[in-house]
Write a protein that holds these residues in place. Structure first.
Motif, PDB file in Angstrom:
ATOM      1  N   LEU A 630       0.856  -1.182   0.000  1.00 53.71           N
ATOM      2  CA  LEU A 630       0.000   0.000   0.000  1.00 53.71           C
ATOM      3  C   LEU A 630       0.890   1.229   0.000  1.00 53.71           C
ATOM      4  O   LEU A 630       1.844   1.313   0.794  1.00 53.71           O
ATOM      5  N   ALA A 631       0.604   2.166  -0.889  1.00 58.43           N
ATOM      6  CA  ALA A 631       1.400   3.393  -0.968  1.00 58.43           C
ATOM      7  C   ALA A 631       0.466   4.585  -1.142  1.00 58.43           C
ATOM      8  O   ALA A 631      -0.549   4.505  -1.856  1.00 58.43           O
ATOM      9  N   LEU A 632       0.806   5.687  -0.496  1.00 63.38           N
ATOM     10  CA  LEU A 632       0.014   6.910  -0.573  1.00 63.38           C
ATOM     11  C   LEU A 632       0.953   8.102  -0.522  1.00 63.38           C
ATOM     12  O   LEU A 632       1.880   8.141   0.293  1.00 63.38           O
ATOM     13  N   TRP A 633       0.713   9.062  -1.410  1.00 61.05           N
ATOM     14  CA  TRP A 633       1.454  10.321  -1.356  1.00 61.05           C
ATOM     15  C   TRP A 633       0.488  11.448  -1.710  1.00 61.05           C
ATOM     16  O   TRP A 633      -0.287  11.348  -2.686  1.00 61.05           O
ATOM     17  N   ALA A 634       0.499  12.529  -0.917  1.00 59.22           N
ATOM     18  CA  ALA A 634      -0.399  13.651  -1.140  1.00 59.22           C
ATOM     19  C   ALA A 634       0.338  14.958  -0.889  1.00 59.22           C
ATOM     20  O   ALA A 634       1.240  15.038  -0.043  1.00 59.22           O
ATOM     21  N   THR A 635      -0.075  15.988  -1.648  1.00 60.49           N
ATOM     22  CA  THR A 635       0.442  17.333  -1.412  1.00 60.49           C
ATOM     23  C   THR A 635      -0.739  18.274  -1.210  1.00 60.49           C
ATOM     24  O   THR A 635      -1.818  18.087  -1.795  1.00 60.49           O
ATOM     25  N   TYR A 636      -0.536  19.279  -0.378  1.00 61.45           N
ATOM     26  CA  TYR A 636      -1.603  20.228  -0.073  1.00 61.45           C
ATOM     27  C   TYR A 636      -1.013  21.628  -0.039  1.00 61.45           C
ATOM     28  O   TYR A 636      -0.057  21.901   0.696  1.00 61.45           O
ATOM     29  N   LYS A 637      -1.593  22.506  -0.861  1.00 66.60           N
ATOM     30  CA  LYS A 637      -1.154  23.899  -0.908  1.00 66.60           C
ATOM     31  C   LYS A 637      -1.994  24.689   0.097  1.00 66.60           C
ATOM     32  O   LYS A 637      -3.226  24.733   0.001  1.00 66.60           O
ATOM     33  N   LEU A 638      -1.339  25.307   1.059  1.00 63.05           N
ATOM     34  CA  LEU A 638      -2.043  26.002   2.131  1.00 63.05           C
ATOM     35  C   LEU A 638      -2.812  27.206   1.586  1.00 63.05           C
ATOM     36  O   LEU A 638      -2.218  28.079   0.947  1.00 63.05           O
ATOM     37  N   PRO A 639      -4.123  27.285   1.839  1.00 61.18           N
ATOM     38  CA  PRO A 639      -4.905  28.422   1.322  1.00 61.18           C
ATOM     39  C   PRO A 639      -4.419  29.764   1.873  1.00 61.18           C
ATOM     40  O   PRO A 639      -4.416  30.772   1.174  1.00 61.18           O
ATOM     41  N   GLN A 640      -4.030  29.774   3.142  1.00 62.72           N
ATOM     42  CA  GLN A 640      -3.576  31.027   3.744  1.00 62.72           C
ATOM     43  C   GLN A 640      -2.182  31.421   3.253  1.00 62.72           C
ATOM     44  O   GLN A 640      -1.822  32.596   3.254  1.00 62.72           O
ATOM     45  N   LEU A 641      -1.396  30.432   2.863  1.00 61.09           N
ATOM     46  CA  LEU A 641      -0.033  30.672   2.363  1.00 61.09           C
ATOM     47  C   LEU A 641       0.113  29.921   1.043  1.00 61.09           C
ATOM     48  O   LEU A 641       0.677  28.828   0.996  1.00 61.09           O
ATOM     49  N   PRO A 642      -0.424  30.448  -0.047  1.00 56.69           N
ATOM     50  CA  PRO A 642      -0.480  29.701  -1.310  1.00 56.69           C
ATOM     51  C   PRO A 642       0.879  29.349  -1.892  1.00 56.69           C
ATOM     52  O   PRO A 642       0.959  28.506  -2.788  1.00 56.69           O
ATOM     53  N   ARG A 643       1.922  29.955  -1.399  1.00 50.05           N
ATOM     54  CA  ARG A 643       3.260  29.607  -1.891  1.00 50.05           C
ATOM     55  C   ARG A 643       3.840  28.384  -1.167  1.00 50.05           C
ATOM     56  O   ARG A 643       4.882  27.868  -1.564  1.00 50.05           O
ATOM     57  N   ALA A 648       2.966  14.591   2.261  1.00 46.99           N
ATOM     58  CA  ALA A 648       3.048  13.502   3.235  1.00 46.99           C
ATOM     59  C   ALA A 648       2.668  12.203   2.542  1.00 46.99           C
ATOM     60  O   ALA A 648       1.841  12.182   1.622  1.00 46.99           O
ATOM     61  N   GLY A 649       3.290  11.119   2.980  1.00 48.65           N
ATOM     62  CA  GLY A 649       2.984   9.832   2.379  1.00 48.65           C
ATOM     63  C   GLY A 649       3.458   8.690   3.247  1.00 48.65           C
ATOM     64  O   GLY A 649       4.168   8.882   4.249  1.00 48.65           O
ATOM     65  N   MET A 650       3.045   7.476   2.871  1.00 50.72           N
ATOM     66  CA  MET A 650       3.458   6.283   3.595  1.00 50.72           C
ATOM     67  C   MET A 650       3.478   5.106   2.632  1.00 50.72           C
ATOM     68  O   MET A 650       2.840   5.113   1.588  1.00 50.72           O
ATOM     69  N   ARG A 651       4.236   4.082   3.026  1.00 51.03           N
ATOM     70  CA  ARG A 651       4.298   2.832   2.276  1.00 51.03           C
ATOM     71  C   ARG A 651       4.235   1.675   3.266  1.00 51.03           C
ATOM     72  O   ARG A 651       4.969   1.667   4.256  1.00 51.03           O
ATOM     73  N   TYR A 652       3.355   0.738   2.978  1.00 56.75           N
ATOM     74  CA  TYR A 652       3.266  -0.482   3.777  1.00 56.75           C
ATOM     75  C   TYR A 652       3.573  -1.667   2.879  1.00 56.75           C
ATOM     76  O   TYR A 652       3.049  -1.781   1.764  1.00 56.75           O
TER      77      TYR A 652
END
Length: 721
Positions: A630-643, A648-652
Motif C-alpha cells: 500500500l502506498a500513498l502520497w499527497a500534497t496540499y497547498k495552504l490556502p492562507q499561504l499559497p506559496r 506527506a505519504g506512507m508505504r506499507y
C-alpha cells in the motif's frame, strides 16, 4: 544480462587490477548500416520542399510528451499504443508517474519513482548500482525502456530521473509492441526534449549521508517559431551511504536539438553521456538480522565486502534521433534510433555461506570487464481511417537491434570476514588468466501491427500481432567453441473496453510475451524461449473534465520455461519451471480542488511455483513478492499561504515469504516534505522514513538480506531565469 544473483562490491582506494584480455574494436559502421537513415533523410527533404499550404495543418507531435507533465491524474499514456491513448480506452493496466510527482517526492532513482505504482514490488538487492525492478511478481530489470527503445541487456548503470518528463509502466505480457521483454511488464522513461518556449533552471540539493547534487535544465528556441530548439540537461551527484565505505559519484549530461524541417516534419537529435563510479552495497547476513545469531545482532551499517578490492567505474554514451513525418493528418511515419555503448570495470566481493560458528562470513571476489554496444531502431506508420463501419488507428512497424556484449571476469579468492570484528584490506588472489571470456553478438528483428478499433461510441477493441526473430552467437574463448542459437515466435494480444457510462469503463484483455534464453540444457540442446501469458480484467474511471482517475485490475499471469542453473552439472541449465502470479491492483490519482493532490496504490499479489524439478519448491510463493503493498502520497497547498505546499505519504509492505530460509518482516515507512515557491525560485525540504524504522526490503540470495534506508533529510533549491 545482469546476473540473476547479484554480487557485492566496494571501493574508496584505487586497487591494483589485472589487465583484461584486449578486445577487438566493435565495428560501429556495420551497426549503422542497420539504420534506415536514408529513408529518414529523404522524408525530411520531402517535407522541406512541401507546398506552403501544408503549414496550415494542425501539428501533432506523437514523440513528444502526451500532455503537460504536471498533476497526479494524467488521462493519457503512450506506451500501450506507441501513440497517445486515453487510459480509459486502454484494455490493459498502465500507470504514469509525472515530473511533478517525482519532484514533490524528491526522487533520486527509478526505484523511488515507482514506489507509488501498483504492481511494482519494492524489491531491493542492495544499493548495487542499477535499477532492480519487479512487476507483478516477476523480475523486470532488463525491461526498462527509454523513449520506447529497449536498452542493451548488459547495461549496468541506472537512469537519472532528472532527465525524464514522465515514467510509464505497462503491466503484464507486452511483446506485441516491444518484442523480447520479460512477462511482468515494462517501464518506459520519456525523455525531456526541446520545447518551443525558453526554459532555464539551475538547482542544488544537499542531504543526509553526504548527498550533494547540482543540476541544470536549459532550453532555447533557435528560430522565431520555436520549432528549432536546443535543450541541455545535466547533473552532477555525489553521495555516501549509511553502510560503511559505500559511496556513489555520477556525472551525466544529455543535449538534444530539434530541427525545423517544415510544418509536417519533426526531427530531434539527441545524445547522452554518463560516468559513474560507485562502491556496491548489497547487504549483510540474515543471521543476526532476520534470523537469530548466537553471537548477537549485526549492525545494519556493516560492510561485508572489502574497500581495498575496488568498486565500479562505468562510462556510457548514446546518440540517436527521433523522426516524425506527417504525410497527412491521417498518416504519420515515425522512426526512433539510438546507438549506445558502455565500457568499464567492476570489482565485486560477495557473501557466500556463513560458517557454522555464525561469525565468519565466507566470501567470493570477482574482477569484471564490461564492453557492450547496441544499435536499436523502430520504424512505424500510424494510420487513422474508417473501414467496415468502424474507426481504426493502426500502427504497423519494424524494429531491429544489433549489438555486442562482453562480460569478462576473473574469479579471485579472499579470506572470510569476522562479522563482529571486521578487518579490511585483505589481499585477494586472482588468476592471471580469465575465468570467463565469451563475447556475444545479438541480432533481433520484429514485425508488428496493432489496431485500436472504435466500432461504437462505447466500445473499443485493441488487437495486435507480432513476429520475432532472434539470433545470438557466442564465442567462448576458454572452451574454444562457437555456438549459435536462433529463435522465432509469434505473439498476440487482444482487448475490449466498454464505456458503460461517461467516465466509467470495464475491460478485459489477453497478452503474450517472448524472451529467448541463451545457454545449454543438461544433456545437450538449446534452451527454449521463456514465454508469458496474461489474462486481465478491470474497471477504469476518468472524471469529466479531468482531475480524477482510478483503475481496478485483476490479473492472472503465467511464466513458462523458467530457467535455472543445474546445481550438479556446472555450466548447464534446467528448464522445467513454471510460475504463476495472480492479483488485484487498485490505483487512484487526483488533482482535487482546494489545492489537494494525491496518488494512492494498493496491490494484492498471490504467486506460486507451479512446476519445478525440485518438488519441494512446488506450491511455494516466489521470493520477494509481498502479498500486500500500500502506498500513498499527497500534497496540499495552504490556502492562507499559497506559496507553501506540504507533502506527506506512507508505504506499507507485508512480509515476504519464499524458498529462502527466512522471512522478511512487514514494514511501514512515512515520508514528509515542505516546499516554498517564490517568484523565480523553489525551495523544497523533505525527510524520508520519518520514524527511522529498521526494515529489510530485499534479499540477494539465501546468504544476504538488504537493509532499507534509515531516516534521511534533504534540502533543495531551484532558481528559474
Amino acid at each position: 544480462m545482469h546476473p540473476p544473483t547479484p554480487f557485492t562490491a566496494a571501493r574508496r582506494t584505487a586497487p591494483s587490477r589485472a589487465t583484461p584480455t584486449p578486445q577487438p574494436r566493435h565495428r560501429v559502421g556495420t551497426l549503422w548500416a542497420w539504420s534506415p537513415l536514408a529513408l529518414c533523410l529523404s522524408q525530411a527533404v520531402w517535407a522541406q520542399s512541401a507546398p506552403a499550404a501544408s503549414a496550415q495543418l494542425q501539428e501533432v507531435r506523437i514523440n513528444a510528451s502526451t500532455e503537460k507533465d504536471v498533476g497526479f491524474a494524467p488521462a493519457e499514456a503512450q506506451t500501450a499504443g506507441k501513440a497517445p491513448m486515453r487510459r480509459l480506452e486502454t484494455p490493459q493496466s498502465v500507470s504514469v508517474v509525472t515530473r511533478e510527482q517525482m519532484e514533490s517526492r524528491q526522487v533520486t532513482n527509478l526505484q523511488q519513482a515507482l514506489q507509488t505504482v501498483a504492481g511494482v514490488s519494492p524489491v531491493n538487492f542492495g544499493r548495487r548500482g542499477i535499477d532492480d525492478i519487479n512487476i507483478r511478481g516477476f523480475r523486470s530489470t532488463e525491461s526498462v525502456l527509454i523513449d520506447g527503445l529497449v536498452q542493451s541487456p548488459g547495461m549496468w548503470t541506472r537512469l537519472t530521473p532528472y532527465g525524464y518528463e514522465r515514467v510509464e509502466v505497462l503491466k503484464g505480457a507486452a511483446s506485441v509492441l516491444y518484442g523480447q521483454v520479460q512477462p511482468g511488464g515494462i517501464v518506459n522513461a520519456v525523455s525531456k526534449r526541446p520545447k518551443r518556449e525558453a526554459l532555464s533552471e539551475v538547482g542544488v540539493e544537499v542531504g543526509s549521508f553526504g548527498q550533494r547534487t547540482l543540476q541544470a535544465d536549459l532550453n532555447r528556441p533557435l528560430n522565431e517559431s520555436g520549432k528549432a530548439a536546443l535543450r541541455i540537461n545535466a547533473q552532477v551527484a555525489n553521495s555516501d551511504d549509511p553502510t560503511d565505505f559505500v559511496y556513489r559519484r555520477d556525472r551525466w549530461v544529455a543535449p538534444s536539438l530539434a530541427l525545423d524541417l517544415g510544418a509536417d516534419t519533426d526531427l530531434v537529435l539527441f545524445a547522452t553521456y554518463s560516468k559513474s563510479n560507485w562502491l556496491r552495497q548489497q547487504g549483510i547476513s540474515p543471521y543476526g538480522t532476520v534470523l537469530p545469531n548466537p553471537n548477537g545482532k549485526l549492525r545494519t551499517t556493516l560492510f561485508t565486502g572489502d574497500p581495498s578490492f575496488g568498486g565500479y567505474d562505468i562510462e556510457t554514451t548514446s546518440i540517436g534521433y527521433a523522426l516524425e513525418h506527417r504525410f497527412s493528418p491521417a498518416l504519420t511515419l515515425r522512426q526512433n534510433l539510438r546507438y549506445e555503448s558502455e565500457k568499464g570495470t567492476g570489482n565485486v566481493v560477495a557473501n557466500a555461506t556463513l560458517q557454522a560458528n555464525r561469525r565468519l562470513q565466507n566470501r567470493t571476489a570477482t574482477r569484471q570487464y564490461i564492453d557492450d554496444d547496441m544499435l536499436a531502431t523502430d520504424t512505424s506508420l500510424l494510420a487513422q481511417f474508417s473501414a467496415l463501419g468502424a474507426q481504426h488507428r493502426l500502427v504497423t512497424g519494424l524494429d531491429a537491434r544489433s549489438g555486442h556484449s562482453w562480460l569478462g571476469s576473473r574469479r579471485c579468492t579472499i579470506g572470510a570476514l569476522d562479522l563482529f570484528n571486521p578487518v579490511y584490506g585483505m589481499a585477494a588472489s586472482c588468476p592471471t588468466g580469465m575465468s570467463a571470456d565469451a563475447p556475444e553478438k545479438l541480432t533481433v528483428l520484429g514485425l508488428y501491427a496493432q489496431d485500436q478499433i472504435k466500432f461504437h461510441p462505447q466500445w473499443t477493441a485493441l488487437v495486435g500481432v507480432r513476429r520475432d526473430w532472434s539470433d545470438q552467437r557466442t564465442d567462448d574463448r576458454l572452451a574454444g567453441t562457437r555456438t549459435r542459437q536462433s529463435d522465432a515466435a509469434t505473439t498476440l494480444s487482444a482487448g475490449l473496453v466498454y464505456e458503460f457510462v461517461p467516465g466509467w469503463a470495464a475491460y478485459a484483455s489477453y497478452g503474450e510475451s517472448f524472451l529467448p534464453v541463451v545457454g545449454q540444457l543438461t544433456g545437450g540442446g538449446a534452451l527454449a524461449p521463456e514465454t508469458g501469458k496474461q489474462w486481465e480484467a478491470g474497471l477504469k474511471y476518468e472524471a469529466p473534465g479531468g482531475g480524477l482517475t482510478g483503475a481496478l485490475a485483476l490479473f492472472d499471469l503465467t511464466r513458462r520455461n523458467v530457467t535455472k542453473a543445474d546445481p550438479v552439472n556446472t555450466g548447464f541449465n534446467l528448464q522445467t519451471g513454471e510460475q504463476r502470479a495472480r492479483g488485484v491492483e487498485l490505483e487512484v490519482g487526483a488533482d482535487l480542488r482546494r489545492n489537494l493532490k494525491l496518488t494512492a496504490a494498493y496491490t494484492f499479489t498471490d504467486t506460486e511455483v507451479t512446476q519445478d524439478d525440485d518438488a519441494a519448491l512446488v506450491g511455494q510463493p516466489l521470493n520477494l513478492t509481498p502479498r500486500h503493498t500500500l502506498a500513498l502520497w499527497a500534497t496540499y497547498k495552504l490556502p492562507q499561504l499559497p506559496r507553501v505546499t506540504l507533502g506527506a505519504g506512507m508505504r506499507y509492505v507485508s512480509e515476504q515469504i519464499g524458498s529462502y530460509p527466512f522471512t522478511l518482516p512487514a514494514y511501514t515507512v512515512a515520508d514528509l516534505s515542505i516546499g516554498y515557491a517564490g517568484p523565480n525560485y523553489r525551495i523544497t525540504a523533505g525527510v524520508k522514513n520519518v520514524f527511522d524504522r529498521t526494515y529489510y526490503d530485499g534479499a540477494v540470495n539465501a546468504n544476504v538480506v538488504s537493509p532499507g534506508l534509515p531516516r534521511s533529510f534533504s534540502l533543495g533549491a531551484t532558481y528559474f531565469f
